[in-house]
Design a protein around this motif. Structure first.
Motif, mmCIF file in Angstrom:
data_model
loop_
_atom_site.group_PDB
_atom_site.id
_atom_site.type_symbol
_atom_site.label_atom_id
_atom_site.label_comp_id
_atom_site.label_asym_id
_atom_site.label_seq_id
_atom_site.Cartn_x
_atom_site.Cartn_y
_atom_site.Cartn_z
ATOM 1 N N CYS A 54 0.840 -1.207 0.000
ATOM 2 C CA CYS A 54 0.000 0.000 0.000
ATOM 3 C C CYS A 54 0.876 1.258 0.000
ATOM 4 O O CYS A 54 0.650 2.186 -0.786
ATOM 5 N N GLN A 55 1.868 1.263 0.873
ATOM 6 C CA GLN A 55 2.694 2.470 0.990
ATOM 7 C C GLN A 55 3.512 2.694 -0.283
ATOM 8 O O GLN A 55 3.659 3.826 -0.744
ATOM 9 N N SER A 56 3.998 1.591 -0.877
ATOM 10 C CA SER A 56 4.783 1.750 -2.119
ATOM 11 C C SER A 56 3.908 2.289 -3.240
ATOM 12 O O SER A 56 4.400 2.930 -4.161
ATOM 13 N N ALA A 57 2.607 2.001 -3.174
ATOM 14 C CA ALA A 57 1.695 2.494 -4.215
ATOM 15 C C ALA A 57 1.213 3.912 -3.893
ATOM 16 O O ALA A 57 0.372 4.448 -4.602
ATOM 17 N N GLY A 58 1.733 4.506 -2.827
ATOM 18 C CA GLY A 58 1.391 5.884 -2.482
ATOM 19 C C GLY A 58 0.061 6.027 -1.752
ATOM 20 O O GLY A 58 -0.466 7.134 -1.628
ATOM 21 N N LEU A 59 -0.497 4.919 -1.260
ATOM 22 C CA LEU A 59 -1.759 5.010 -0.519
ATOM 23 C C LEU A 59 -1.493 5.504 0.905
ATOM 24 O O LEU A 59 -0.492 5.108 1.514
ATOM 25 N N PRO A 60 -2.385 6.361 1.444
ATOM 26 C CA PRO A 60 -2.182 6.857 2.808
ATOM 27 C C PRO A 60 -2.573 5.803 3.839
ATOM 28 O O PRO A 60 -3.656 5.850 4.420
ATOM 29 N N VAL A 61 -1.707 4.819 4.045
ATOM 30 C CA VAL A 61 -2.005 3.713 4.962
ATOM 31 C C VAL A 61 -0.953 3.678 6.058
ATOM 32 O O VAL A 61 0.240 3.791 5.786
ATOM 33 N N GLN A 73 -5.568 0.408 8.172
ATOM 34 C CA GLN A 73 -5.830 1.684 8.842
ATOM 35 C C GLN A 73 -5.225 2.823 8.032
ATOM 36 O O GLN A 73 -4.033 2.795 7.702
ATOM 37 N N VAL A 74 -6.053 3.822 7.727
ATOM 38 C CA VAL A 74 -5.562 4.937 6.916
ATOM 39 C C VAL A 74 -4.872 5.986 7.793
ATOM 40 O O VAL A 74 -5.108 6.060 9.002
ATOM 41 N N ASP A 75 -4.038 6.758 7.143
ATOM 42 C CA ASP A 75 -3.466 7.958 7.750
ATOM 43 C C ASP A 75 -4.432 9.072 7.346
ATOM 44 O O ASP A 75 -4.483 9.470 6.180
ATOM 45 N N ARG A 76 -5.210 9.566 8.299
ATOM 46 C CA ARG A 76 -6.331 10.442 7.945
ATOM 47 C C ARG A 76 -5.885 11.785 7.382
ATOM 48 O O ARG A 76 -6.496 12.309 6.454
ATOM 49 N N ALA A 77 -4.814 12.352 7.938
ATOM 50 C CA ALA A 77 -4.379 13.669 7.436
ATOM 51 C C ALA A 77 -4.007 13.538 5.958
ATOM 52 O O ALA A 77 -4.408 14.355 5.117
ATOM 53 N N LYS A 78 -3.278 12.479 5.643
ATOM 54 C CA LYS A 78 -2.869 12.288 4.234
ATOM 55 C C LYS A 78 -4.084 11.986 3.376
ATOM 56 O O LYS A 78 -4.175 12.431 2.228
ATOM 57 N N LEU A 79 -5.006 11.197 3.912
ATOM 58 C CA LEU A 79 -6.210 10.835 3.147
ATOM 59 C C LEU A 79 -7.002 12.098 2.787
ATOM 60 O O LEU A 79 -7.390 12.300 1.630
ATOM 61 N N VAL A 80 -7.209 12.948 3.787
ATOM 62 C CA VAL A 80 -7.984 14.166 3.553
ATOM 63 C C VAL A 80 -7.282 15.040 2.515
ATOM 64 O O VAL A 80 -7.921 15.625 1.629
ATOM 65 N N LYS A 100 -9.640 1.916 -5.577
ATOM 66 C CA LYS A 100 -8.203 1.927 -5.876
ATOM 67 C C LYS A 100 -7.459 0.971 -4.942
ATOM 68 O O LYS A 100 -6.635 0.151 -5.375
ATOM 69 N N LEU A 101 -7.780 1.064 -3.671
ATOM 70 C CA LEU A 101 -7.106 0.222 -2.681
ATOM 71 C C LEU A 101 -7.356 -1.269 -2.969
ATOM 72 O O LEU A 101 -6.436 -2.090 -2.930
ATOM 73 N N GLY A 102 -8.597 -1.599 -3.300
ATOM 74 C CA GLY A 102 -8.937 -3.004 -3.576
ATOM 75 C C GLY A 102 -8.123 -3.550 -4.729
ATOM 76 O O GLY A 102 -7.584 -4.661 -4.658
ATOM 77 N N HIS A 103 -7.997 -2.760 -5.819
ATOM 78 C CA HIS A 103 -7.224 -3.249 -6.973
ATOM 79 C C HIS A 103 -5.755 -3.460 -6.592
ATOM 80 O O HIS A 103 -5.143 -4.454 -6.981
ATOM 81 N N ILE A 104 -5.209 -2.520 -5.832
ATOM 82 C CA ILE A 104 -3.786 -2.633 -5.469
ATOM 83 C C ILE A 104 -3.563 -3.846 -4.563
ATOM 84 O O ILE A 104 -2.664 -4.656 -4.793
ATOM 85 N N VAL A 105 -4.394 -3.992 -3.565
ATOM 86 C CA VAL A 105 -4.175 -5.041 -2.572
ATOM 87 C C VAL A 105 -4.513 -6.419 -3.141
ATOM 88 O O VAL A 105 -3.719 -7.357 -3.057
#
Ligand SMILES: Cc1cc2nc3c(=O)[nH]c(=O)nc-3n(C[C@H](O)[C@H](O)[C@H](O)COP(=O)(O)O)c2cc1C
Length: 508
Positions: free
Chosen positions: A343-350, A367-374, A386-391
């Motif tokens: 997730c992190q390598s794909a740039g997702l805020p996790v 668990q998301v990193d909320r500040a980055k998510l927002v 997006k997350l589902g396809h990556i994971v």
């Protein structure tokens, strides 16, 4: 006593691991004779279910003196020692026994950015103390435990590490996969083509030669953890283990092939995996706690040409079934760590990924990193798709059935928190995103034994966050709990006076 330079680390040496468990009151040495025909396994199963001390069986009916072998049950089971439920996992990774789930995932993934330390070859090691060759080997004479009454045979290998190498020697794989005793000189077991051992087996098939192989028991505890981890293809587990332990693993050459094995292993079987010979295998109770008794499957034969072992050797075992055993504390947890990296390598805020043990390696909490998510200015549907396809499209994704996305007010290692978030914030249909373009491991009961789908069995991302959590920096609600509903000075007062009121110590 401060550990001296010479004291091996628990993560790097099983005997040191056991010494430390004993000092912490988390090991029980059983000297009374036990029957390998199910008594031993039943004790171990009860140990998992009561989170009791790891049993080390020294007196197994049929064992020849102090030879092959003692048995260690529940090597990475959960612990009931106060404040160290995850102690055996933590110790296997070089952490204090009181480490949290977050500490554990951080330690595994922290090692990924360190320099990988290739193993170093030594001339001799404890595993070479005793040697058996050819017709002196009789696997049927070993006191191999019968693990469950509905298993199709005696599974000798449930927590050992197979080592295989590509024909050109460029990639060596260390991994766990089960094996049953077939006859005096053979084990039998599945080789899943999707796994790295299966990919390497295919290379030997293409070359037309049986695959040289070793199976090592009682390896460094960090090594067996990584043996259950779906690390990227082409990467040698050994180098990563060196980074995790902070020191290269010492290896010695096998007697009958070119494979190198950990020098401090307890027992090593060496030989070849046949390209053509097969035998009936299984069934075996699975990691999800179900077995369908009946038919065995034809699987490759593993021919044992030599056994080397140290004095008074130990065979660690895993009695698969309902949580919590090593399929959950090792495999699922290592998958979780790998998914965090993906997730992190794909740039997702996790921030964190965890597998609740009770889900039997099928649920993963992200668990998301909320500040980055927002800051991404996204929304629930776009993010979860997006997350589902990556994971699900990743190497470990094949094993994963259900993903739960949670915010930062939910501890992903707490099942209580997860159930609260899922039941209150995840709306049936609306907050659930289905994927049927990725395959599932057929071992999952609803896949192998469920309703046949029109296309493929589905996977799901369940969003346990409200839409506002994708937009607002501050959570709009307050939580009804001891921590959430009272000012900190009132909490502190109640905590200080708790036992004066007449209550006992607080248990989590
Ligand atoms: C206790 C335990 C038992 C396991 N048993 C098996 C097994 O019997 N068959 C299997 O395919 N994978 C089994 N695994 C999972 C594999 O070890 C895991 O998927 C590993 O990542 C595969 O290695 P690879 O990354 O080299 O493909 C087991 C894992 C653990 C921790």
């Amino acid at each position: 006593m401060a550990p001296s330079e010479k004291t091996p680390s628990a993560a790097g040496d099983l005997r040191q691991f056991l010494n430390e468990l004993q000092d912490e009151g988390d090991l029980l040495v059983i000297k009374e004779e036990v029957d390998p025909a199910m008594e031993l396994a039943a004790i171990t199963r009860r140990v998992y279910e009561t989170e009791e001390k790891a049993p080390l069986f020294e007196n197994i009916k049929g064992r020849q003196g102090d030879g092959l072998f003692r048995v260690l049950g529940a090597p990475v089971g959960l612990s009931r020692v106060p404040d160290q439920r995850l102690g055996r996992i933590a110790k296997s990774l070089g952490l204090p026994s009181t480490a949290s789930g977050q500490d554990i995932i951080k330690k595994i993934n922290g090692a990924k950015s360190l320099k990988y330390l290739a193993p170093v070859e030594v001339d001799i090691g404890p595993v070479k103390e005793f040697k058996l060759f050819g017709d002196d080997i009789d696997l049927e004479a070993l006191p191999t435990p019968l693990l469950h009454q509905h298993d199709g045979g005696k599974f000798l290998e449930t927590f050992g590490m197979h080592i295989v190498q590509t024909p050109d020697g460029s990639w060596t794989n260390w991994s766990i996969t089960r094996n049953m005793v077939h006859d005096k000189r053979h084990l039998v077991g599945p080789i899943i083509p999707k796994q790295d051992i299966g990919q390497i087996y295919q290379m030997w098939k293409d070359k037309g030669e049986d695959m040289p192989w070793a199976l090592c028991f009682g390896v460094p505890p960090a090594a067996i953890m990584v043996g259950g981890m779906p690390i990227p293809k082409g990467v040698d587990e050994a180098g990563f283990i060196g980074a995790l332990i902070g020191k290269p693993v010492e290896v010695v050459k096998c007697e009958t092939n070119g494979i190198r094995v950990p020098a401090n292993a307890e027992i090593v079987f060496e030989g070849t995996v046949s390209l053509t010979e097969t035998g009936p295998e299984g069934p075996m109770m699975e990691y999800h706690g179900h077995v369908w008794p009946g038919q065995a499957k034809q699987c490759p034969l593993f021919k044992v040409n030599a056994i080397t072992y140290r004095a008074d050797p130990i065979l660690p075992i895993c009695i698969t079934g309902r949580a919590t055993e090593e399929s959950h504390t090792v495999w699922a947890l290592m998958i979780a760590a790998e998914v965090l990296t993906i997730c992190q390598s794909a740039g997702l805020p996790v921030k964190m990924v965890w597998c609740p043990f009770e889900s039997h390696a099928i649920w993963y909490v992200i668990q998301v990193d909320r500040a980055k998510l927002v800051s991404l200015k996204t929304n629930m549907a776009d993010f979860c798709t997006k997350l589902g396809h990556i994971v699900f499209g990743s190497k470990p994704g094949w094993y994963m059935g259900k993903v739960f996305v949670v915010g930062e007010d939910v501890d992903p290692t707490s099942l209580r928190d997860l159930i609260w978030a899922e039941s209150t914030r995840c709306e049936p249909g609306t907050s659930e995103f289905l994927f049927d373009e990725y395959g599932n491991i057929p071992l999952i009961p609803y896949v192998g034994h469920g309703v046949k789908p029109e296309r493929n069995h589905k996977k799901v991302v369940k969003c346990c966050m409200l839409p506002s959590e994708f937009v607002d920096e501050e959570l709009a609600w307050k939580v009804g709990s001891f921590r959430g509903s009272y000012p900190t000075d009132v909490q502190a007062l109640v905590e200080r006076k708790w036992e004066n009121y007449g209550f006992g110590p607080v248990r989590d």
